[in-house]
Design an enzyme around this catalytic site. Sequence first.
Site: not given
Ligand SMILES: NC(=O)c1ccc[n+]([C@@H]2O[C@H](COP(=O)([O-])OP(=O)(O)OC[C@H]3O[C@@H](n4cnc5c(N)ncnc54)[C@H](OP(=O)(O)O)[C@@H]3O)[C@@H](O)[C@H]2O)c1
Length: 252
Positions: A144, A157
Site C-alpha cells: 500500500s 495496517y
Molecule cells: N483499495 C485500496 O485503496 C487499496 C490501497 C492500497 C492497498 N490495497 C490492498 O489491495 C488488496 C486488495 O484490496 P481491495 O481494495 O480489493 O479490497 P477489498 O475489496 O476489501 O478486497 C479484499 C480481498 O481480500 C480478501 N480477503 C480478506 N481476508 C481474506 C482471507 N482471510 N483469506 C482470503 N482472502 C481474504 C477478500 O475476500 P472476501 O471477499 O472473502 O472478503 C477480498 O477478496 C489488499 O491487500 C489491500 O490491502 C488496497
Amino acid sequence: MGGPGIAIVTGAGRGLGHATALALAERGYRVVAAARSAEAGEAAVGLIEDAGGEALALHLDVSDPRSISEGCAGLLPAIAEKWAGSTIDVLVNNAGVGQFAPLHEVSAADFDLTFAVNVRGLLLLIQALAPHLSDGARIVNVSSSLSRHVSPATAVYAASKAAIEALSRSLAVELGPRGIRINTIAPGPTATDFNGGAMRDDAELRHGLGQQTALGRVGEPSEIADAVVALVSPGMRWVTGERIEVSGGVLL
Ligand SMILES: NC(=O)c1ccc[n+]([C@@H]2O[C@H](COP(=O)([O-])OP(=O)(O)OC[C@H]3O[C@@H](n4cnc5c(N)ncnc54)[C@H](OP(=O)(O)O)[C@@H]3O)[C@@H](O)[C@H]2O)c1
C-alpha cells in the site's frame, strides 16, 4: 502448454484481486481464482470463462495455515487434470484486510488478524507454492502507498504492508537463483469495497484523496490490475525486489 502460463490470484472474488484475475485471463493466462468463499471463486471463474478465458477456483482462507496447506495440496492435481500443467508461473498475493483504528483503540485481536492475513498468509502461501513455481516465475505482493506516507489511524495496517515489502526483498534474494522475480506493488487509494467502500462511495473523501495525487483522482481497480500484468510481463524481466507505487502520484 500454450499461452503465457498459469497464474494464481488471492482475493479474486472482488476488488483489486478480481480485476487482476480478469486482466491476466484477458492476456491469455490460465487463472486460478483463489477466494475465501467458494461461491466468489466460482463466480470469478464463470466471468473469465464467459469472456473466453480459462480458470479454476481455489477455496482459500489465507488467515488459516491449514486452509493454505490443504488448498495447495489439492491445487496441483487439479491443475494437472485441467491443464496438464505441473508448475505455476505467476502468484499474486492480493488478499488483505485493513483494520483502521487510532492507537488507543488498537486491539491485540485486530493486530493478529491483520498480520495473519496480510503477512503470515502471504508468507505461508509462497512457502507452500515455492516448490511448484516454474523457474522464471513471478510473484507480486500487494502492499500500500501507506507504507511510505502516513495517515492517522493506520499504524497496524501500514506496519503489515511494510512487513510485506521487507519479506519480498528477502525472498527475492532467496528465490532469485531460480530466476523467480518478487516485487511489491503499492496501490494508492482505489475505488473498491476496501475500508467500507469509502474510496468508491464517499464523494467528499474521493475528492480530498484525489487532491493528494498528481493525477487528481483516486484509482480504479483496472489500473492496479494492468500494473500487475505489466510487472509480470517479459519487459520487466530485470526487475526484482522492488516496490512500485501505483497511485497516480499520491503525496509525492
Ligand atoms: N483499495 C485500496 O485503496 C487499496 C490501497 C492500497 C492497498 N490495497 C490492498 O489491495 C488488496 C486488495 O484490496 P481491495 O481494495 O480489493 O479490497 P477489498 O475489496 O476489501 O478486497 C479484499 C480481498 O481480500 C480478501 N480477503 C480478506 N481476508 C481474506 C482471507 N482471510 N483469506 C482470503 N482472502 C481474504 C477478500 O475476500 P472476501 O471477499 O472473502 O472478503 C477480498 O477478496 C489488499 O491487500 C489491500 O490491502 C488496497
